[in-house]
Design a protein around this motif. Structure first.
Motif, PDB file in Angstrom:
ATOM      1  N   ASP A 198       1.371  15.777  16.425  1.00 40.05           N
ATOM      2  CA  ASP A 198       1.373  14.847  17.440  1.00 40.05           C
ATOM      3  C   ASP A 198       1.384  13.386  16.913  1.00 40.05           C
ATOM      4  O   ASP A 198       2.098  12.609  17.306  1.00 40.05           O
ATOM      5  CB  ASP A 198       0.385  15.244  18.665  1.00 40.05           C
ATOM      6  N   MET A 199       0.526  13.291  16.024  1.00 37.69           N
ATOM      7  CA  MET A 199       0.274  12.115  15.462  1.00 37.69           C
ATOM      8  C   MET A 199       1.485  11.435  14.679  1.00 37.69           C
ATOM      9  O   MET A 199       1.929  10.364  14.599  1.00 37.69           O
ATOM     10  CB  MET A 199      -1.173  11.763  14.669  1.00 37.69           C
ATOM     11  N   ALA A 200       1.983  12.608  13.918  1.00 36.69           N
ATOM     12  CA  ALA A 200       3.068  12.160  13.236  1.00 36.69           C
ATOM     13  C   ALA A 200       4.410  11.731  14.016  1.00 36.69           C
ATOM     14  O   ALA A 200       5.176  10.824  13.831  1.00 36.69           O
ATOM     15  CB  ALA A 200       3.493  13.064  12.362  1.00 36.69           C
ATOM     16  N   VAL A 201       4.499  12.442  15.049  1.00 34.05           N
ATOM     17  CA  VAL A 201       5.700  12.220  15.922  1.00 34.05           C
ATOM     18  C   VAL A 201       5.483  10.752  16.801  1.00 34.05           C
ATOM     19  O   VAL A 201       6.258   9.920  16.766  1.00 34.05           O
ATOM     20  CB  VAL A 201       5.862  12.947  17.195  1.00 34.05           C
ATOM     21  N   GLU A 209       0.692   5.319   5.884  1.00 30.89           N
ATOM     22  CA  GLU A 209      -0.121   4.682   7.141  1.00 30.89           C
ATOM     23  C   GLU A 209      -0.384   5.639   8.236  1.00 30.89           C
ATOM     24  O   GLU A 209      -1.389   5.853   8.532  1.00 30.89           O
ATOM     25  CB  GLU A 209       0.930   3.913   7.905  1.00 30.89           C
ATOM     26  N   LEU A 210       0.459   6.890   8.207  1.00 30.09           N
ATOM     27  CA  LEU A 210       0.293   8.062   9.118  1.00 30.09           C
ATOM     28  C   LEU A 210      -1.036   8.855   8.548  1.00 30.09           C
ATOM     29  O   LEU A 210      -1.943   9.276   9.161  1.00 30.09           O
ATOM     30  CB  LEU A 210       1.327   8.971   9.009  1.00 30.09           C
ATOM     31  N   LEU A 211      -1.101   8.923   7.263  1.00 27.83           N
ATOM     32  CA  LEU A 211      -2.372   9.715   6.755  1.00 27.83           C
ATOM     33  C   LEU A 211      -3.595   9.078   6.674  1.00 27.83           C
ATOM     34  O   LEU A 211      -4.719   9.639   7.013  1.00 27.83           O
ATOM     35  CB  LEU A 211      -2.262  10.192   4.968  1.00 27.83           C
ATOM     36  N   ALA A 212      -3.662   7.621   6.622  1.00 30.84           N
ATOM     37  CA  ALA A 212      -4.679   6.827   6.734  1.00 30.84           C
ATOM     38  C   ALA A 212      -5.015   6.924   8.390  1.00 30.84           C
ATOM     39  O   ALA A 212      -6.497   6.945   8.732  1.00 30.84           O
ATOM     40  CB  ALA A 212      -4.332   5.606   6.394  1.00 30.84           C
ATOM     41  N   THR A 264      -9.543  18.231   6.630  1.00 24.55           N
ATOM     42  CA  THR A 264      -9.066  18.251   5.061  1.00 24.55           C
ATOM     43  C   THR A 264      -7.626  18.272   5.167  1.00 24.55           C
ATOM     44  O   THR A 264      -6.976  19.039   5.458  1.00 24.55           O
ATOM     45  CB  THR A 264      -9.541  19.527   4.544  1.00 24.55           C
ATOM     46  N   VAL A 265      -7.143  17.247   4.554  1.00 27.98           N
ATOM     47  CA  VAL A 265      -5.861  17.182   4.365  1.00 27.98           C
ATOM     48  C   VAL A 265      -5.341  17.114   2.861  1.00 27.98           C
ATOM     49  O   VAL A 265      -5.868  16.461   2.093  1.00 27.98           O
ATOM     50  CB  VAL A 265      -5.081  15.686   4.985  1.00 27.98           C
TER      51      VAL A 265
END
Length: 312
Positions: A283-286, A105-108, A118-119
């Motif tokens: 920041d998005m992961a946290v 979900e985080l990666l999406a 690019t991830v």
């Protein structure tokens, strides 16, 4: 002494193998050998001890490698910082993780919010992660067990209970809780040594002076629930995964041990440049994991998934 020579030296020093370094650099082996010979001639010392076709970094090479890595790391950081400042591209983020399951979900979400970034994701054990951080091969590691070392900093993303899963027809499926001692003769499906599930399992059994019975061992934690559902054994799965497996016929039990938990952490080298893309990912992961219940499923009754009978 040019940058190309230093990069060749760093690759050979890390691998202690000319051919493997050449493969990594995508150049011919004789070119690497000549470059190392010229560098040693210029410095006036041998950087490697040679024993037949084998080479080993000696004390001069080790001292030189420390400074070369520092110099090249600074130059690589400078390049990324200038690209950020000039807006030359959207950037890239490389993440090492023990399993991709908690990151889907985080990666999406990150890809949707930043489609130009690019991830790249790598599956690694904690031991490999340390080397990847040291060599700056990755921006972040998402680790399920402590990952420490010089210059490393970690942010806790999630602290959750790890549950025992058994097939719905298993005698333990009607239980709500179980002790580690009661599992002494049960066959476990788990990952290989070094992965967090195996480390946790070994630690739990060390507490009762036993070794776990292993029926299936592999490096793909995402397969554990399927193998358990097929009746091949029992396993440990983090509580976070339960919501993602609603249709898999499993019974979920609490393990009576305060150590049956995992902490998911985001780890990086604090002395490296944090690019705009990497900062956005952090920041998005946290924020993503802050929305999840910490220490999930520690309280309350668990029931089998997919219509299994009885209480778990």
């Amino acid at each position: 002494m040019d940058l190309l020579s230093l990069r060749y030296f760093r690759a050979v020093a890390r691998r202690e193998h000319i051919s493997r370094a050449a493969e990594e650099l995508r150049v011919a082996q004789p070119s690497v050998s000549r470059t190392i010979a010229r560098l040693e001639a210029e410095l006036g010392v041998k950087l490697f001890d040679r024993h037949g076709r084998a080479i080993r970094l000696n004390r001069y090479g080790a001292a030189f490698l420390t400074r070369v890595e520092r110099a090249l790391d600074e130059l690589d950081d400078a390049r990324r910082e200038m690209a950020d400042a000039a807006g030359l591209d959207d950037g890239a983020v490389t993440v090492a993780t023990e399993t991709l399951l908690p990151l889907t979900e985080l990666l999406a979400g990150f890809r949707a919010a930043h489609p130009g970034v690019t991830v790249r994701c790598l599956l690694s054990t904690p031991e490999v992660m340390r080397d990847q951080l040291r060599s700056r091969e990755v921006d972040f590691c998402i680790a399920s067990q402590p990952l420490s070392g010089p210059g490393l900093g970690a942010v806790r993303l999630l602290h959750e209970e790890v549950l025992l899963v058994v097939p719905v027809g298993h005698p333990l499926a009607v239980r709500e809780r179980v002790t580690v001692a009661e599992l002494a003769e049960e066959p476990f499906i788990t990952t290989g040594a070094g992965h967090w599930q195996r480390t946790l399992l070994d630690r739990l059994f060390t507490g009762i002076g036993r070794r776990p019975v292993i029926s299936c061992e592999g490096d793909e934690p995402g397969a554990t629930h399927f193998l358990v559902a097929a009746g091949l054994g029992i396993g440990l799965i983090p509580a976070l995964a339960r919501a993602e497996l609603p249709h898999v016929p499993l019974a979920w039990l609490h393990v009576d041990s305060p150590d049956c938990v995992r902490t998911l952490s985001l780890v990086r080298r604090e002395d490296s440049y944090l690019s705009t893309a990497a900062a956005r990912f952090r920041d998005m992961a946290v924020a993503h994991f802050a929305e999840r219940p910490q220490h999930a499923s520690m309280e309350g009754e668990l029931r089998p998934s997919a219509g299994g009978a009885g209480r778990a």
